[in-house]
Design an enzyme around this catalytic site. Sequence first.
Site, PDB file in Angstrom:
ATOM      1  CE  LYS A  87      84.563   8.892  40.974  1.00 54.11           C
ATOM      2  NZ  LYS A  87      83.110   9.127  41.112  1.00 54.11           N
TER       3      LYS A  87
ATOM      4  CG  ASP B 252      82.481  13.215  37.715  1.00 50.36           C
ATOM      5  OD1 ASP B 252      82.621  13.643  36.540  1.00 50.36           O
ATOM      6  OD2 ASP B 252      82.095  13.945  38.649  1.00 50.36           O
TER       7      ASP B 252
END
Length: 211
Positions: free
Chosen positions: A120, A138
Amino acid sequence: MNKDKRRIILERLRAENPHPQTELNYHNPFELLVAVTLSAQATDVSVNKATDKLFPVANTPAAIVALGVEGLKEYIKTIGLYNNKAINVVALSQILLDKYNGEVPENREALESLPGVGRKTANVVLNTAFGWPTIAVDTHIFRVSNRTKFAPGKDVVEVENRLLKVVPAEFKVDVHHWLILHGRYTCIARKPRCGSCIIEDLCEYSPPKIK
């Protein structure tokens, strides 16, 4: 959800926010990398409060290494998990000095090899600092993608892969920001603000029935 509906959603999000930006404060790729690393399980607001004091003092790998773990902790102790984050940020700063001439590499494998940097974080840096069409998933993006049925998936990797498949190229650079902001301010976790949502008529969310 069909592709025509997805396109209209993306066009509306783009019309509302043509040039979306991260809410993390930064001025160069290294500051962004540090800010994103610190933001894990923390809010952007809390990270900005810390980095607004940290970056004027130390905003390069060399300066962070000179500050050291204990010195860095003093600036970020208001952020969750600050002990481990301080260790990771100093360690990744040293690696950047040793292997990359103090520069943030524009390379996924290199980024993901840094302490505290996962997929991420690498996606955010590649997208926001270097303009890559990557999509960092997320909790907000995961929720919006599943709740609206825009790109459902059982985990963040599946949602990322689905988004990469269904989002047209012209929207890929910005879609991460649009979805995260939509999830942060409109499609919120506990009770989505459907009445003020610009894509409500296109959303395929079925609210739970009240017994």
